[in-house]
Design an enzyme around this catalytic site. Sequence first.
Site, mmCIF file in Angstrom:
data_model
loop_
_atom_site.group_PDB
_atom_site.id
_atom_site.type_symbol
_atom_site.label_atom_id
_atom_site.label_comp_id
_atom_site.label_asym_id
_atom_site.label_seq_id
_atom_site.Cartn_x
_atom_site.Cartn_y
_atom_site.Cartn_z
ATOM 1 N N LYS A 168 0.828 -1.207 0.000
ATOM 2 C CA LYS A 168 0.000 0.000 0.000
ATOM 3 C C LYS A 168 0.863 1.257 0.000
ATOM 4 O O LYS A 168 0.529 2.250 -0.660
ATOM 5 C CB LYS A 168 -0.942 -0.003 1.209
ATOM 6 C CG LYS A 168 -1.851 1.234 1.280
ATOM 7 C CD LYS A 168 -2.734 1.366 0.045
ATOM 8 C CE LYS A 168 -3.523 2.671 0.020
ATOM 9 N NZ LYS A 168 -4.597 2.732 1.021
ATOM 10 N N LYS A 236 -0.219 11.523 5.527
ATOM 11 C CA LYS A 236 0.101 10.434 6.452
ATOM 12 C C LYS A 236 0.716 9.249 5.705
ATOM 13 O O LYS A 236 1.712 8.665 6.132
ATOM 14 C CB LYS A 236 -1.168 10.021 7.196
ATOM 15 C CG LYS A 236 -1.014 8.864 8.170
ATOM 16 C CD LYS A 236 -1.467 7.535 7.577
ATOM 17 C CE LYS A 236 -2.947 7.531 7.287
ATOM 18 N NZ LYS A 236 -3.411 6.185 6.801
#
Length: 287
Positions: A168, A236
Amino acid sequence: MTTIGFVGLGIMGSPMAANLVAAGHAVTGYDVSAERLDRLADAGGKAAGDIAGAVAGADVVITMLPDSPQVEEVAAEILRHAGPGLLYLDMSTISPSTSRRVAEQAAARGVRALDAPVSGGERGAVDGTLSIMVGGAGGDFEAALPVLRALGTTIVHVGPPGAGQTVKAANQLVVGGIYGLVAEAIVLLEGSGVDPVAGLDVLAGGLAGSRVLDLKRHSMIRREFAPGFRIDLHHKDMGIAVAAAREAGVALPLTGQVAQLVAAARAQGHGSLDHSALLKVIERLNG
């Protein structure tokens, strides 16, 4: 039918839980927002009053939360109430090291844990067409497939605990880079007096084509940045990618630059906008 507890009913979690209900699963969800719980109930699920209520009687528990601290806190509560053999799928995007730590804690309680972050944004969550990258034991992955097939179309076991989060991170650095380059292409076309709609239509049909161009080129040209995935969250995620690179001992110079562009977007007050708002940063650089 599988009994599923679902914790985290935000932009992604809410449509995912609804798709699980539509697939015939019994879903009990929990979120801090009463409005989101009402939405799940309207979709045919059940609202729990707390995490323990979502876990009670569940065969599978799914979390979809903002970041590592929330996952660690919620996972600890889930494990306190979990029975042996529970299958726990964390579908949040967090650091690989956190996923590995949660998997170790789960194993100590007899719980099977998988990290299963997703790609595809809000549209993919609504349509049930997410790409899902899964880290954990192969047998646990096979057990999770009937649930995951209600959520995505590309579902791949990529390795041991934490591997899903590493993939990811790679996804997010690629997506961020493409957004930055599409933004530069728009600025170049407009600055040169070329119709950006025609220009990007051509790019989308050639080797430069991408899912980002398919879904976002027209809204970017119109400067429509309603969030499907917020700059705050991509910021983030780029931090996770940079940290993962350091842990792996590899240099990712373009990733570092994209991370700074995303950070600039956030610093300029665009954190609540869609990550396609990187265009605003490139425009500002050009006066």
